[in-house]
Design a protein around this motif. Structure first.
Motif, mmCIF file in Angstrom:
data_model
loop_
_atom_site.group_PDB
_atom_site.id
_atom_site.type_symbol
_atom_site.label_atom_id
_atom_site.label_comp_id
_atom_site.label_asym_id
_atom_site.label_seq_id
_atom_site.Cartn_x
_atom_site.Cartn_y
_atom_site.Cartn_z
ATOM 1 N N CYS A 1 0.839 -1.193 0.000
ATOM 2 C CA CYS A 1 0.000 0.000 0.000
ATOM 3 C C CYS A 1 0.876 1.245 0.000
ATOM 4 C CB CYS A 1 -0.921 -0.014 1.224
ATOM 5 S SG CYS A 1 -2.028 1.415 1.267
ATOM 6 N N MET B 1 -0.605 -5.673 0.633
ATOM 7 C CA MET B 1 -2.023 -5.747 0.293
ATOM 8 C C MET B 1 -2.471 -7.200 0.202
ATOM 9 S SD MET B 1 -2.166 -2.578 -2.406
ATOM 10 C CE MET B 1 -3.930 -2.296 -2.394
ATOM 11 N N TYR C 1 -7.363 -6.604 -4.652
ATOM 12 C CA TYR C 1 -6.327 -6.416 -3.637
ATOM 13 C C TYR C 1 -6.742 -5.230 -2.776
ATOM 14 C CZ TYR C 1 -3.184 -9.668 -5.920
ATOM 15 O OH TYR C 1 -2.613 -10.796 -6.441
ATOM 16 N N ALA C 2 -6.605 -5.384 -1.449
ATOM 17 C CA ALA C 2 -7.014 -4.328 -0.524
ATOM 18 C C ALA C 2 -5.937 -4.123 0.532
ATOM 19 C CB ALA C 2 -8.327 -4.702 0.157
ATOM 20 N N TYR D 1 -7.791 -1.309 6.116
ATOM 21 C CA TYR D 1 -9.196 -0.950 5.961
ATOM 22 C C TYR D 1 -10.020 -1.542 7.107
ATOM 23 C CZ TYR D 1 -13.901 -0.720 4.004
ATOM 24 O OH TYR D 1 -15.240 -0.492 3.821
ATOM 25 N N ARG E 1 -7.078 0.200 -2.873
ATOM 26 C CA ARG E 1 -7.402 -1.120 -3.422
ATOM 27 C C ARG E 1 -7.043 -1.155 -4.910
ATOM 28 N NH1 ARG E 1 -12.075 1.764 -2.809
ATOM 29 N NH2 ARG E 1 -13.375 1.983 -4.657
ATOM 30 N N ASN F 1 -8.417 -3.564 -8.344
ATOM 31 C CA ASN F 1 -9.193 -4.701 -8.847
ATOM 32 C C ASN F 1 -8.309 -5.567 -9.751
ATOM 33 O OD1 ASN F 1 -9.388 -3.826 -11.630
ATOM 34 N ND2 ASN F 1 -10.934 -2.354 -10.976
#
Length: 117
Positions: free
Chosen positions: A13, A23, A34-35, A39, A54, A56
């Motif tokens: 990140c 992530m 991917y996050a 969060y 994030r 996608n």
């Protein structure tokens, strides 16, 4: 031709955390993405803000294609490419920075500015 480059990629990140944050791949309502784990409340310190950074899988694949093209272009010219320090921004405004590039590792910092608005 490079095969299975995705196996060697680690996404971190790029949203200004004090430590490096890797992530995670998560299942969303429609697809995987991917996050930033920051969060989720269980991954944050008290009073630390949630991080909505994030990426996608469609954008991940485009980034993967871009990196593969850069590496293969060098290979075609007989040059071993090291992308460490390489930065670019995609059409959507997501910024990618290669933090480390070696034979077995490609660590890329991701900053999705649209997700953070």
């Amino acid at each position: 031709m490079i095969k299975n480059l995705w196996k060697h990629i680690t996404l971190t990140c790029g949203n200004g955390h004090t430590e490096e944050v890797v992530m995670d791949l998560k299942q969303g309502p429609l697809s995987l993405f991917y996050a930033c784990p920051k969060y989720y409340p269980e991954n944050r310190k008290e009073k630390e803000r949630a991080c909505a950074n994030r990426l996608n899988l469609v954008d991940f694949e485009k980034m993967l294609d871009h990196m593969t093209e850069k590496i293969e272009k060098g290979m075609d010219q007989g040059i071993e490419i090291n992308l460490t320090g390489y930065q670019y921004r995609d059409r959507k405004g997501t910024q990618y920075t290669v933090l480390k590039h070696s034979k077995d590792d490609l660590k890329i910092e991701v900053l999705n500015r649209r997700a953070l608005k």
